[in-house]
Design an enzyme around this catalytic site. Structure first.
Site: not given
Length: 809
Positions: A358, A549-550, A555, A657, A661
Site C-alpha cells: 500500500h 484524509k489522514r 497528502k 479511495t 467515494k
C-alpha cells in the site's frame, strides 16, 4: 393511541413486538423508562437474530462444499457503525423504521448514537472493511483477522486549534455485535530461547506468553445472501492476578501480567518513536499474526486433515506489511509442529500467501532492528535467516543480479543498523504481490521492489482499489440513490457498473435539477452539523471544497492551506472581481508523534479563525476543520462535497479511495496524476476532472536534477506573499514564530513539491471557479462522474483478487 405505522410493512407488528420483548427481557427496561441507547441495543439484538441464522447457514454451506476460504489479515478494519449497514444489506430498513415508530422511536436517531468501531485510522482500514463486505456480497467464504482494540488510535479533539488525543472508549458500554469464542484461544509467546533436541527437532521456549481469545463480528453481504466473519483478537494473561504478590502487598505487580496483555490490544499504532513503542508495535503485529495463523491451520486440519493441502483450501492475504511476520510464523508452525521439511513448508507458504503493498514510502515499508526482532522472536529470526539463505543463493544464480541487487533483495538490511525488512519477507513469501493502482504497481516494479521484480518478474500484479457502493452511495446518500433508481431502475444496486446507464441523463435538464436539489439538501444537512459542532455558519449555496484524509505531508494539506491564504489575499485586494463563494473543509488525524502534521492542523485552524472573522471577504471564503474524522463523519461530508481535493505529490499516494467515494457522489476531482486519480480520469474523461501539477516521473527528475525551491518561491509573487504572511505570524499573533520553521522548510527542502506545484494548483483552482460559474456544465460533469465510476466498486476488485490470486472463482 399509537399510530398505525406498519401498514406498509407486513411484518412490522411482529418486529415491533420482538424489539419490545428484547428491551424488557434482555435490556431490563420497559418502554416508558427506556432511553435511546436502550432502544439501540434492543434493536441490534433483535435484528442480530436474523443475522445469526444466516451466519450459521453460510458457515455450514461452506464446510459442506469443502470450499476454499479467504483469510484477510489486516491491522485495521475501519468498519464504522454497523446497524445501518446491516439493515441496508438485509433490506429491512423500512421495516425496522416502521416497527420502532410504533414505539415512538426514530431509527435515524438510534443510528446516530451507535459508536464507530475504533478499529482503524485511514484508507487501509476502510479498504479492508469494504473488502470484507464485498466478499460476503459475492458469497465468497472469508474471515477477516485483526485486533480488537480497546481504544483504537485516539479520539481527536481540537483545543485552541491543536490536536488533542483522547482515548476512544467505543467499548465502554459493550458491543452488541460481537461474540467471544472461548474455544478459539491460542498461546502466543515472546522472548526466551530456542532449544534443539537430539532427534533434530527444535523447540522454542518463550519467556512470557499471553492467551489470544477470538471475538467474532458478523459481516452481512448484500441482500443478506452470505454472512462472513470478522475475527478480532483480544489478549488475556494466563494468570490475570498473582495472589502471592497481591497478598504480599505488591498490588501493581500482582496485575502486571494482565496489564501487559491488555497493552497489546489497547491502542492502534502506538507511538513507535521510542524503543518501547517499537517493541510494543512488533509485539502487536506478532500477536495477531500468530493467533490468526494458528487458527487458520487448526481449522484446516479439523476440516481437511492433511496439512499439505493447506494452499489448496486457504488463501491468506496480507494487507500491507504489518502482518508480514505471518510468513515466518506459518513456517514455524509447519516445521516445528507438523514435521514438514523446510523446502516443503516453504512451498506451501508461498502458494498460500498473497501480499498487498500500500505504500512506496520507505518509512512505511516496515523494518525492525535485528536485536529487537531476535530477542522478541528468536525462532522466527532463525527462520528468517534460513529463508534469506535460500533466497540469496537463488538470486546469485540469476544473470544480472550483482552485489548491489543482492543487498537490496536481502531480508536483512546491512546498511548501518542491521534491520529485518518485513516488506521483502512478505514479497518472497507470497506467490502474488499486488499494487493498488496502475501507477503504484508500475512504480513498485521500478523503485522499491525493482530488484525483487527482476528476480521474480511475474509476481507483481495490479488490483486497483474499490469501495463498496452499498455504504458509499446507497446508505450515505439515499436521496441520490432514489433519484438514480427513478432514472435507470434498480440494476445498479446489484452491479455498480450499471451506473453507466445514467450517463445520458447528464444532458437532461430535468434530471440535473433533481440532482442539484439532492446535493443542496446534503449540503444543508452538513451545514447544520457544522453549526452545531463548531458554531460556524456556512452557506450551503457556496462551493464545498473538501480535503478529508489522514494528515500527512505527502497528502499536501499544506498546499491547500497556503492556496487558501493566497486566495484570501486576492479577495481582499480585488473585491471588485466576481469571486466564487467557497467553503474549505478539512478533516483528518495526525499521528501522535508526527509533529509537522500536528502543526499543519494548527495552521488550518489558525487560518480559519482569521478568515472566518474577517468581514472584508464578505462571506466569500469560509474554512472549517472538523474534529475526530471517522467513517460516520465521512458519511456526512462525502455526499455534500462539490470539489474533491486529491492533491498528493505525484508518485506517493498508492491509490486513494476517498477519490472514488467523492466521484460516486457527484463531486468533481481536483488532483494530481497520482494513485487512482489517473484511472478515474480515464473513466470519467479529462473534461470531467481537473488535473494539475507534475507527473511522478517529473517529480523524480526534478529531485534528481537538484531542485531549488527558493528560486521557485521567489518567482511566484502569490506564493512568496502567502509564505511570508504565515511565517511572520499574521495568522498566529499569539506566537509569531510558530510557523517560521515550517515555512522555512519549504525554502530549504521542498521534498513534497508544495512550492513546485503551487502555481499550477492556483491555476487549476481558477479553472474550477470558471466551471462552477457554468451551473449546467458543472452539474452535467457531476452526473458523468457518478455514471462512470461504477468500475471502482470493491466488488470488481474482489472478483479480480478471487480469480487472479486466490483461485476461489
Amino acid at each position: 393511541m399509537v399510530p398505525d405505522t406498519c401498514s406498509a410493512a407486513p411484518d412490522c407488528t411482529a418486529l415491533a413486538d420482538a424489539i419490545l420483548d428484547t428491551l424488557v427481557h434482555r435490556i431490563g427496561k420497559d418502554a416508558q423508562a427506556a432511553l435511546p441507547h436502550d432502544w439501540l441495543a434492543a434493536t441490534i439484538f433483535t435484528v442480530r437474530n436474523d443475522i445469526i441464522e444466516r451466519w450459521m447457514v453460510s458457515s455450514k454451506a461452506a464446510h459442506a462444499a469443502g470450499a476454499k476460504k479467504v483469510y484477510y489479515l489486516s491491522l485495521e478494519f475501519l468498519i464504522g457503525r454497523l446497524l445501518r449497514d446491516a439493515l441496508g444489506n438485509l433490506q429491512r430498513s423500512d421495516e425496522v423504521k416502521a416497527a420502532l415508530a410504533v414505539h415512538g422511536v426514530d431509527l435515524a436517531e438510534l443510528e446516530e448514537i451507535e459508536p464507530d468501531a475504533a478499529l482503524g485510522n485511514g484508507g487501509l482500514g476502510r479498504l479492508a472493511a469494504c473488502f470484507m463486505e464485498s466478499l460476503a456480497s459475492l458469497q465468497l467464504p472469508a474471515y477477516g483477522y485483526g485486533i480488537r482494540y480497546m481504544n483504537g488510535m485516539f479520539r481527536q479533539r481540537i483545543e485552541n486549534g491543536w490536536q488533542v488525543e483522547l482515548p476512544e472508549n467505543w467499548l465502554v458500554h459493550g458491543n452488541p455485535w460481537e461474540f467471544e469464542r472461548r474455544e478459539s484461544a491460542y498461546f502466543v509467546g515472546f522472548g526466551g530461547e530456542v532449544v534443539g533436541h537430539d532427534d533434530g527437532t527444535i523447540h522454542w521456549k518463550p519467556a512470557e506468553a499471553v492467551e489470544a481469545i477470538a471475538v467474532d463480528t458478523p459481516v452481512v453481504g448484500w441482500r443478506g445472501k452470505r454472512v462472513n466473519t470478522l475475527r478480532l483478537w483480544t489478549a488475556r494473561a494466563f494468570d490475570p492476578i498473582r495472589l502471592d504478590r497481591f497478598n504480599a502487598g505488591d498490588f501493581s505487580g500482582a496485575l502486571a501480567g494482565q496489564i501487559g496483555a491488555e497493552t497489546l490490544v489497547r491502542v492502534l499504532y502506538p507511538n513507535d518513536s521510542t524503543a518501547a513503542g517499537q517493541e510494543l508495535r512488533l509485539r502487536q503485529e506478532y500477536f495477531f499474526s500468530s493467533a490468526s495463523i494458528q487458527d487458520i491451520v487448526r481449522r484446516h486440519v479439523q476440516y481437511f486433515g492433511d496439512i499439505k493441502t493447506l494452499a489448496d483450501k486457504a488463501a491468506i492475504q496480507l494487507n500491507d506489511t504489518h502482518p508480514a511476520v505471518s510468513v515466518a510464523e506459518l513456517m514455524r508452525v509447519l516445521v516445528d509442529y507438523h514435521d514438514l521439511n523446510f523446502d516443503e513448508a516453504w512451498d506451501i507458504a508461498k502458494r498460500t500467501f498473497g501480499y498487498t503493498n500500500h505504500t512506496l514510502l520507505p518509512e512505511a515499508l516496515e523494518s525492525w532492528p535485528l536485536p529487537l526482532f531476535e530477542w522478541l522472536l528468536p525462532r522466527h529470526m532463525q527462520i528468517v535467516y534460513a529463508i534469506n539463505a535460500k533466497l540469496l543463493r537463488e538470486a546469485r544464480a540469476v544473470e544480472g543480479i550483482d552485489d548491489r541487487a543482492i543487498a537490496a533483495i536481502s531480508l536483512i538490511d546491512e546498511g548501518g543498523e542491521r534491520r529485518v525488512r518485513m516488506a521483502n519477507l512478505a514479497f518472497v513469501g507470497s506467490h502474488s504481490v499486488n499494487g493498488v493502482a496502475a501507477l503504484h504497481t508500475d512504480l513498485m516494479k521500478r523503485t522499491v521492489f525493482a530488484d525483487l521484480h527482476t528476480l521474480y518478474p511475474t509476481r507483481i500484479n495490479n488490483k486497483t482499489n474499490g469501495i463498496t457502493p452499498r455504504r458509499w452511495l446507497q446508505e450515505c446518500n439515499p436521496g441520490l440513490t432514489a433519484l438514480i433508481r427513478e432514472a435507470i431502475g434498480d440494476a445498479f444496486l446489484d452491479d455498480a457498473e450499471k451506473l453507466a446507464d445514467l450517463a445520458p441523463f447528464a444532458e437532461d435538464s430535468w434530471f440535473r435539477e433533481k440532482f442539484a436539489a439532492v446535493k443542496r439538501a446534503n449540503k444543508a444537512a452538513l451545514a447544520d452539523y457544522i453549526k452545531t459542532t463548531l458554531g460556524l455558519r456556512i452557506d450551503p449555496t457556496a462551493m464545498f471544497d473538501v480535503q478529508i484524509k489522514r494528515i500527512h505531508e505527502y497528502k499536501r494539506q499544506l498546499l491547500g492551506i497556503i492556496e487558501t491564504v493566497a486566495l484570501y489575499d486576492q479577495i481582499r485586494g480585488h473585491p471588485e472581481r466576481d469571486w466564487t463563494p467557497r467553503v474549505k473543509l478539512f478533516a483528518g488525524k495526525a499521528a501522535s508523534s508526527y509533529a509537522n502534521a500536528k502543526l499543519i492542523i494548527k495552521l488550518a485552524n489558525d487560518v480559519a479563525r482569521r478568515i472566518n472573522s474577517d468581514p472584508s471577504v464578505g462571506g466569500l471564503l469560509k474554512i472549517a476543520f472538523l474534529p475526530n474524522y471517522n467513517v460516520s463523519l465521512a458519511e456526512k461530508i462525502v455526499p455534500a462535497a462539490d470539489l474533491s481535493e486529491q492533491i498528493s505529490t505525484a508518485g506517493m499516494e498508492a491509490s486513494g479511495t476517498g477519490n472514488m467515494k467523492f466521484a460516486l457522489n457527484g463531486a468533481l476531482t481536483i488532483g494530481t496524476l497520482d494513485g487512482a486519480n489517473i484511472e478515474i480520469m480515464e473513466r470519467v474523461g479529462p473534461e470531467n476532472i481537473v488535473i494539475f501539477g507534475m507527473t511522478a516521473d517529473e517529480v523524480a527528475a526534478k529531485r534528481a536534477a537538484g531542485y531549488d525551491p527558493r528560486a521557485t518561491i521567489e518567482a511566484s509573487g502569490a506564493l512568496n506573499q502567502a509564505l511570508s504572511a504565515i511565517a511572520s505570524g499574521v495568522f498566529s499573533p499569539d506566537d509569531p514564530t510558530r510557523y517560521k520553521d515550517l515555512m522555512n522548510g519549504l525554502y530549504d527542502h521542498d521534498w513534497f513539491m508544495v512550492a513546485a506545484d503551487f502555481d499550477a494548483y492556483v491555476a487549476a483552482q481558477r479553472e474550477v471557479d470558471t466551471r462552477w460559474a457554468d451551473t449546467p456544465g458543472w452539474e452535467a460533469a457531476a452526473v458523468r462522474n457518478v455514471a462512470r465510476v461504477g468500475w471502482f466498486s470493491s466488488d470488481r476488485t474482489i472478483r479480480e483478487y478471487a480469480t487472479d490470486i486466490w483461485g476461489v472463482l
